[in-house]
Enzyme design. Structure first.
Site, PDB file in Angstrom:
ATOM      1  N   LYS A  23     -52.990  13.204  19.172  1.00 19.96           N
ATOM      2  CA  LYS A  23     -52.355  12.365  18.137  1.00 19.96           C
ATOM      3  C   LYS A  23     -51.334  11.429  18.768  1.00 19.96           C
ATOM      4  O   LYS A  23     -51.336  10.225  18.508  1.00 19.96           O
ATOM      5  CB  LYS A  23     -51.655  13.258  17.110  1.00 19.96           C
ATOM      6  CG  LYS A  23     -50.646  12.513  16.264  1.00 19.96           C
ATOM      7  CD  LYS A  23     -49.671  13.458  15.572  1.00 19.96           C
ATOM      8  CE  LYS A  23     -48.488  12.740  14.975  1.00 19.96           C
ATOM      9  NZ  LYS A  23     -47.272  12.769  15.780  1.00 19.96           N
ATOM     10  N   ASN A  24     -50.454  11.971  19.595  1.00 19.21           N
ATOM     11  CA  ASN A  24     -49.363  11.132  20.093  1.00 19.21           C
ATOM     12  C   ASN A  24     -49.834  10.094  21.102  1.00 19.21           C
ATOM     13  O   ASN A  24     -49.167   9.079  21.298  1.00 19.21           O
ATOM     14  CB  ASN A  24     -48.225  12.000  20.648  1.00 19.21           C
ATOM     15  CG  ASN A  24     -47.434  12.653  19.515  1.00 19.21           C
ATOM     16  OD1 ASN A  24     -47.572  12.255  18.347  1.00 19.21           O
ATOM     17  ND2 ASN A  24     -46.631  13.654  19.834  1.00 19.21           N
ATOM     18  N   CYS A 118     -41.473  11.977  10.863  1.00 14.47           N
ATOM     19  CA  CYS A 118     -40.796  13.241  10.555  1.00 14.47           C
ATOM     20  C   CYS A 118     -39.295  13.113  10.725  1.00 14.47           C
ATOM     21  O   CYS A 118     -38.833  12.525  11.711  1.00 14.47           O
ATOM     22  CB  CYS A 118     -41.276  14.340  11.516  1.00 14.47           C
ATOM     23  SG  CYS A 118     -42.950  14.875  11.226  1.00 14.47           S
ATOM     24  N   ARG A 123     -33.007   9.933  14.790  1.00 20.55           N
ATOM     25  CA  ARG A 123     -33.981   9.497  15.799  1.00 20.55           C
ATOM     26  C   ARG A 123     -33.777   7.999  16.043  1.00 20.55           C
ATOM     27  O   ARG A 123     -34.540   7.165  15.565  1.00 20.55           O
ATOM     28  CB  ARG A 123     -35.419   9.768  15.331  1.00 20.55           C
ATOM     29  CG  ARG A 123     -35.723  11.240  15.167  1.00 20.55           C
ATOM     30  CD  ARG A 123     -37.139  11.477  14.699  1.00 20.55           C
ATOM     31  NE  ARG A 123     -38.113  11.362  15.760  1.00 20.55           N
ATOM     32  CZ  ARG A 123     -39.440  11.497  15.576  1.00 20.55           C
ATOM     33  NH1 ARG A 123     -39.907  11.737  14.372  1.00 20.55           N
ATOM     34  NH2 ARG A 123     -40.281  11.392  16.579  1.00 20.55           N
ATOM     35  N   PRO A 124     -32.729   7.666  16.809  1.00 25.00           N
ATOM     36  CA  PRO A 124     -32.436   6.244  17.027  1.00 25.00           C
ATOM     37  C   PRO A 124     -33.513   5.571  17.882  1.00 25.00           C
ATOM     38  O   PRO A 124     -34.288   6.249  18.562  1.00 25.00           O
ATOM     39  CB  PRO A 124     -31.100   6.270  17.785  1.00 25.00           C
ATOM     40  CG  PRO A 124     -31.024   7.622  18.406  1.00 25.00           C
ATOM     41  CD  PRO A 124     -31.810   8.553  17.533  1.00 25.00           C
ATOM     42  N   ILE A 125     -33.551   4.222  17.826  1.00 29.54           N
ATOM     43  CA  ILE A 125     -34.488   3.503  18.705  1.00 29.54           C
ATOM     44  C   ILE A 125     -33.728   2.495  19.591  1.00 29.54           C
ATOM     45  O   ILE A 125     -34.279   1.499  20.030  1.00 29.54           O
ATOM     46  CB  ILE A 125     -35.619   2.809  17.911  1.00 29.54           C
ATOM     47  CG1 ILE A 125     -35.061   1.810  16.883  1.00 29.54           C
ATOM     48  CG2 ILE A 125     -36.512   3.811  17.208  1.00 29.54           C
ATOM     49  CD1 ILE A 125     -36.154   0.869  16.350  1.00 29.54           C
ATOM     50  N   ASP A 308     -42.247  19.918  20.448  1.00 34.91           N
ATOM     51  CA  ASP A 308     -43.228  20.002  19.354  1.00 34.91           C
ATOM     52  C   ASP A 308     -43.851  21.395  19.236  1.00 34.91           C
ATOM     53  O   ASP A 308     -44.444  21.718  18.208  1.00 34.91           O
ATOM     54  CB  ASP A 308     -44.355  18.981  19.568  1.00 34.91           C
ATOM     55  CG  ASP A 308     -43.839  17.556  19.541  1.00 34.91           C
ATOM     56  OD1 ASP A 308     -42.771  17.324  18.958  1.00 34.91           O
ATOM     57  OD2 ASP A 308     -44.514  16.682  20.113  1.00 34.91           O
ATOM     58  N   ARG A 400     -50.862  14.606   8.723  1.00 32.99           N
ATOM     59  CA  ARG A 400     -50.545  13.497   9.626  1.00 32.99           C
ATOM     60  C   ARG A 400     -50.982  13.805  11.054  1.00 32.99           C
ATOM     61  O   ARG A 400     -51.162  12.884  11.849  1.00 32.99           O
ATOM     62  CB  ARG A 400     -49.038  13.213   9.617  1.00 32.99           C
ATOM     63  CG  ARG A 400     -48.570  12.515   8.354  1.00 32.99           C
ATOM     64  CD  ARG A 400     -47.151  12.006   8.517  1.00 32.99           C
ATOM     65  NE  ARG A 400     -46.958  11.603   9.891  1.00 32.99           N
ATOM     66  CZ  ARG A 400     -45.884  11.874  10.620  1.00 32.99           C
ATOM     67  NH1 ARG A 400     -44.877  12.513  10.110  1.00 32.99           N
ATOM     68  NH2 ARG A 400     -45.806  11.465  11.866  1.00 32.99           N
TER      69      ARG A 400
END
Ligand code: EPU
Length: 421
Positions: A23-24, A118, A123-125, A308, A400
């Site tokens: 998936k990732n 999620c 969860r900064p970018i 994960d 998902r």
């Protein structure tokens, strides 16, 4: 009406399960395809809702997408247009932010809503954005939308303060067309990054060092090659099934995996007393003899223990005799699954960033909520083990990321079904 998953626990699992494409990796490979101008055929596409959302986004960009067979996607970006990405699909997943790097790289302009995904705590970018700026982009944030612009992107040295998977991939994508050489230092080393760089190189990019902490990208004028790409197997899905096997199987094989991607997890399973044979592309798990031993888990970037996997692993730790600890170094608040497991009888104390799991406790079926994707995976593991029926809500999180979960589990002997409640 909401659809829930119900699992009647206690049925032993047996047989073989085949792991799907990662998936990732997929959620970055799909945006990567738009960097070029020739068709890409991708094998091993998992049937998950994140992929559906990305297909919606591709079509909005005028990219032609065709599903061919069960797990093949044909993506032709030759007629695409760079329009603002503001539809609801953007906020259905986090990985929509890979279009930032891809569109900025290809057109020098990207307009995109804040991504979803999620909630695992903040969860900064910022590292993605700093990387784009270092390459020469300007960034504005207006009405929940990022607007990125660059007359010309120029290669440079970028040191990532944290070895972020997302920032590494996003910067790599933008840098593919930058003039000169970009070097990403302290880059993330996750296997998914190698997969994305491999695809980009097949398309005509010049990327070296992927899989190490220094990635070098020499800018090119054009990605003009079409290609075929086989996605790597999903190491997190694989770990989830290995955990299910460790909890509930007498003899079960998890196939189509790359065992080295799972080393940290298999080592922990070995330490607590799980019997396994590791082959070239499979793991066979046997019924464990004697009590399981407690352990300490510290999540780390690859090749360390994957964050994960800590959520579903916590479920198995409830069956170890003694106190186990799980400490998060990636997402210090990623412990919502513990509250749900406590509803099922687990004895867990959370003092962020750690959870202390006292075992061995019996688990009982209960009404629980998949608060995020891997929490959901953990609740499925718990449901398989529990006495009675477990009812899992908010299963869209699970959909998902897990391809054909019901089908795979039923084939292994699990008793599960869906109901509208
Ligand atoms: N971080 C920052 N600033 C940034 C980017 C990241 O501070 O600009 C921090 C994060 O807050 C976190 C750490 O750096 O504490 C690592 O985050 P990373 O960027 O590596 O995570 P990600 O790219 O957002 C991917 C996976 C996650 C997985 C993490 C860590 C995808 C689509 N997502 O997220 O997968 O947990 O790497 O391995 O690849 C999942 O599959 O359930 C999942 C959440």
């Amino acid at each position: 009406m909401e659809e829930v998953i119900k699992i009647e626990g206690g049925h032993r699992l047996k047989g073989t399960v085949r792991i799907s494409g990662s998936k990732n990796a997929t959620v970055a490979l799909i945006p990567a395809c738009v960097l070029g101008n020739k068709p890409i055929t991708m094998y091993g596409i998992p049937n998950i809702s994140d992929v559906e959302s990305l297909i919606v986004l591709l079509r909005e960009l005028g990219v032609s997408v065709e599903k061919q067979g069960e797990d093949t996607l044909y993506i032709d970006p030759s007629n695409m247009k760079n329009i603002p990405m503001v539809s609801a699909a953007v906020q259905k997943l986090r990985a929509s932010y890979y279009f930032m790097g891809a569109l900025l790289g290809k057109y020098g302009h990207a307009e995109i809503k804040m991504p979803g995904g999620c909630y695992l705590g903040p969860r900064p970018i910022d590292l993605h954005l700093k990387g784009f700026e270092a390459l020469g982009a300007t960034i504005e944030y207006e009405n929940g939308c990022y607007i990125l612009d660059a007359k010309e992107l120029k290669g440079t040295n970028i040191f990532l303060d944290i070895s972020s998977v997302g920032a590494t991939i996003n910067i790599m994508m933008a840098a593919v067309y930058a003039k000169g050489r970009t070097i990403i230092e302290n880059a993330a080393r996750e296997p998914e990054i190698i997969d994305i760089a491999t695809l980009l190189n097949k398309m005509g990019a010049k990327i070296r060092g992927m899989g190490t902490s220094t990635i070098q990208i020499d800018g090119v004028e054009e990605l003009s090659k079409g290609c075929i790409h086989d996605i790597i197997p999903d190491r997190i899905e694989a770990a989830t099934y290995v955990l299910m096997a460790a909890a509930m199987a007498d003899d079960m094989t998890i196939e189509n995996i790359i065992p080295t991607h799972l080393e940290a997890i298999l080592m922990k399973l070995d330490q607590i007393g799980i019997n396994m044979d590791v082959g070239s592309d499979f793991v066979r798990v046997y019924k464990s003899e004697g009590p399981l031993k407690p352990t300490e888990i510290l999540t780390k970037p690859y090749p360390g223990f994957a964050t994960d996997v800590q959520q579903p692993f916590t479920v198995l730790l409830t069956q170890c005799n003694g106190v186990s600890t799980v400490t998060e170094t990636i997402y210090r608040e990623r412990f919502k699954h513990c509250d749900e497991l406590k509803r099922m009888g687990a004895d867990i104390d959370v003092h962020m960033p750690s959870a202390f799991i006292q075992g061995k406790t019996k688990l009982y079926g209960a009404k629980v909520t998949a608060t995020d994707l891997r929490c959901g995976a953990g609740l499925v593991v718990a449901g398989l083990m529990a006495d009675g029926v477990t009812e899992i809500h908010d299963i869209y999180h699970i959909e998902r990321g897990y391809d054909n979960l019901d089908g795979k589990l039923k084939a292994l002997g699990a008793k599960m079904w869906r109901e509208k409640v």
